[in-house]
Motif scaffolding. Structure first.
Motif, PDB file in Angstrom:
ATOM      1  N   ARG A 113      -7.891   0.206  -2.238  1.00  0.00           N
ATOM      2  CA  ARG A 113      -8.712  -0.795  -1.538  1.00  0.00           C
ATOM      3  C   ARG A 113      -8.768  -2.102  -2.319  1.00  0.00           C
ATOM      4  NH1 ARG A 113     -13.420  -2.924  -1.749  1.00  0.00           N
ATOM      5  NH2 ARG A 113     -14.214  -1.637  -3.431  1.00  0.00           N
ATOM      6  N   GLU A 141      -5.311  -3.833  -2.284  1.00  0.00           N
ATOM      7  CA  GLU A 141      -5.039  -4.424  -0.971  1.00  0.00           C
ATOM      8  C   GLU A 141      -5.795  -5.740  -0.789  1.00  0.00           C
ATOM      9  OE1 GLU A 141      -4.071  -0.651   1.928  1.00  0.00           O
ATOM     10  OE2 GLU A 141      -6.181  -1.094   1.500  1.00  0.00           O
ATOM     11  N   GLN A 142      -7.017  -5.800  -1.291  1.00  0.00           N
ATOM     12  CA  GLN A 142      -7.840  -7.001  -1.139  1.00  0.00           C
ATOM     13  C   GLN A 142      -7.420  -8.134  -2.067  1.00  0.00           C
ATOM     14  OE1 GLN A 142     -11.841  -5.593  -1.724  1.00  0.00           O
ATOM     15  NE2 GLN A 142     -12.023  -4.863   0.375  1.00  0.00           N
ATOM     16  N   ALA A 180       0.839  -1.204   0.000  1.00  0.00           N
ATOM     17  CA  ALA A 180       0.000   0.000   0.000  1.00  0.00           C
ATOM     18  C   ALA A 180       0.871   1.250   0.000  1.00  0.00           C
ATOM     19  CB  ALA A 180      -0.942  -0.007   1.205  1.00  0.00           C
ATOM     20  N   LYS A 189      -8.082   6.098  -3.568  1.00  0.00           N
ATOM     21  CA  LYS A 189      -8.492   5.255  -2.444  1.00  0.00           C
ATOM     22  C   LYS A 189      -9.196   3.981  -2.885  1.00  0.00           C
ATOM     23  CE  LYS A 189      -8.663   8.854   1.019  1.00  0.00           C
ATOM     24  NZ  LYS A 189      -9.421   9.517   2.063  1.00  0.00           N
ATOM     25  N   GLU A 190     -10.048   4.077  -3.900  1.00  0.00           N
ATOM     26  CA  GLU A 190     -10.772   2.882  -4.365  1.00  0.00           C
ATOM     27  C   GLU A 190      -9.816   1.876  -5.000  1.00  0.00           C
ATOM     28  OE1 GLU A 190     -13.670   0.090  -5.080  1.00  0.00           O
ATOM     29  OE2 GLU A 190     -13.628   1.779  -3.700  1.00  0.00           O
TER      30      GLU A 190
END
Length: 126
Positions: free
Chosen positions: A55, A58-59, A33, A51-52
């Motif tokens: 996210r 990261e997932q 990240a 940010k999206e």
């Protein structure tokens, strides 16, 4: 991150005298990240991701085929990432890309990591 199908051997672990390249693990996500959001790291890569996008990355980054954490052999610290991906612009040849956190810049780790990953990418077609 893409998940290309391939005969590429996975999971793979690559090592040099100073580095270990291994599949991204859950504990590596904070370092990944940081790579994706650090303005200096992303200066020539379109800037920090939003940010999206962060996210989603990261997932979905753990265990992705061809995505490696670059770690120091001395203490296991994650200092960057290397990714092997098929490059449609180059007749399916593999593209090797990398990002390193700013702290180890100038140590030759980028060259070392790419040199380790390059032969793996060249050894198989995706």
């Amino acid at each position: 991150m893409s998940r290309p199908s391939s005969t590429f051997p996975w999971p793979a672990r690559l090592s040099t005298d100073r580095l270990l390249l291994r599949p991204i693990e859950a504990d590596d996500v904070p370092a990944m990240a940081r790579l994706w959001t650090d303005a200096a790291v992303r200066r020539h890569l379109g800037g920090p991701v939003d940010k999206e996008t962060l996210r989603v990355r990261e997932q979905h980054c753990v265990g992705v085929r061809g995505a490696f954490s670059v770690t120091l052999r001395t203490d296991g610290a994650v200092i960057g990432g290397v990714q092997l991906e098929p490059d449609a612009r180059r007749a399916g040849r593999t593209e090797v890309s990398y990002q390193l956190l700013p702290e180890p810049w100038g140590s030759g780790y980028g060259r070392e990591a790419v040199a380790a990953a390059g032969p793996l990418g060249e050894s198989r077609r995706w």
